[in-house]
Design a protein around this motif. Sequence first.
Motif, short mmCIF file in Angstrom:
data_model
loop_
_atom_site.label_atom_id
_atom_site.label_comp_id
_atom_site.label_asym_id
_atom_site.label_seq_id
_atom_site.Cartn_x
_atom_site.Cartn_y
_atom_site.Cartn_z
N ASP A 132 0.65 0.27 -1.24
CA ASP A 132 0.79 -0.12 -2.64
C ASP A 132 2.03 0.53 -3.26
O ASP A 132 2.76 1.28 -2.60
CB ASP A 132 -0.48 0.18 -3.45
N SER A 133 2.27 0.26 -4.53
CA SER A 133 3.49 0.74 -5.20
C SER A 133 3.51 2.26 -5.37
O SER A 133 4.56 2.82 -5.70
CB SER A 133 3.64 0.06 -6.55
N HIS A 134 2.38 2.94 -5.14
CA HIS A 134 2.32 4.40 -5.25
C HIS A 134 2.30 5.08 -3.88
O HIS A 134 2.07 6.29 -3.79
CB HIS A 134 1.08 4.81 -6.05
N GLY A 135 2.48 4.29 -2.81
CA GLY A 135 2.50 4.85 -1.46
C GLY A 135 1.13 4.97 -0.82
O GLY A 135 1.02 5.51 0.28
N GLY A 136 0.09 4.47 -1.48
CA GLY A 136 -1.27 4.55 -0.95
C GLY A 136 -1.72 3.24 -0.34
O GLY A 136 -0.97 2.25 -0.30
N PRO A 137 -2.96 3.20 0.15
CA PRO A 137 -3.52 1.98 0.73
C PRO A 137 -3.64 0.87 -0.32
O PRO A 137 -4.14 1.08 -1.42
CB PRO A 137 -4.91 2.42 1.20
N LEU A 138 -3.17 -0.32 0.02
CA LEU A 138 -3.26 -1.48 -0.84
C LEU A 138 -4.72 -1.79 -1.14
O LEU A 138 -5.55 -1.81 -0.23
CB LEU A 138 -2.60 -2.68 -0.18
N CYS A 139 -5.03 -2.03 -2.42
CA CYS A 139 -6.41 -2.38 -2.77
C CYS A 139 -6.40 -3.44 -3.86
O CYS A 139 -5.35 -3.89 -4.30
CB CYS A 139 -7.19 -1.15 -3.21
N ALA A 140 -7.59 -3.85 -4.27
CA ALA A 140 -7.82 -4.86 -5.30
C ALA A 140 -7.54 -6.26 -4.75
O ALA A 140 -7.49 -6.47 -3.55
CB ALA A 140 -7.01 -4.56 -6.55
N ARG A 141 -7.37 -7.21 -5.65
CA ARG A 141 -7.16 -8.61 -5.28
C ARG A 141 -5.74 -8.80 -4.78
O ARG A 141 -4.79 -8.38 -5.42
CB ARG A 141 -7.40 -9.48 -6.51
#
Length: 170
Positions: A132-141
């Motif tokens: 994701d945009s914060h460097g973490g695992p992509l989540c949500a829709r």
Amino acid sequence: MLIRIDAVDLPGRTRAAPADSDGPSYVDIHVAVQRRDRPAEVLEPQPGDAASATWTLQCTATSTPDGIEVTGPYVQDRLGRRFVYLSWGTVDDSGVFSMFRRAKLMLDAVPSDVLAAAAHDGLLVGRLGLTDSHGGPLCARVEPPHITWTAEPAGQDGLSPRLGAVRGSR
């Protein structure tokens, strides 16, 4: 029909708690496809620091008055919206996967012409990055443009031409 998920840009095996939060840290992060209505049952967990990850799912594509309906053991159906869960979790020393986050790959966001072609040709491919945009695992829709959906011909006998065999068609 098969659905193949091709993922790149995985976020890594560890995730420290954000500096401005009391949130948890995670170690030995993996990502896997979750079976429908069975959150504890995941398909082929891949380490969070892998160069890429691929899952191939057996499903059924049915033509309805509203378009192509996709069903299968790894296709979720909530309130008429169909999607595939990618579950993020940690794996302990005994190999137990404990989910902490999920991403929903929205099948109703697949362009109708692409879905119709995939139903005809046998293979729907979703390509996406998992950080994701914060460097973490992509989540949500997850919908386009964060995922690209294409239709491709399946190989002989319905096998994925890239893999040579169907994985995860339990």
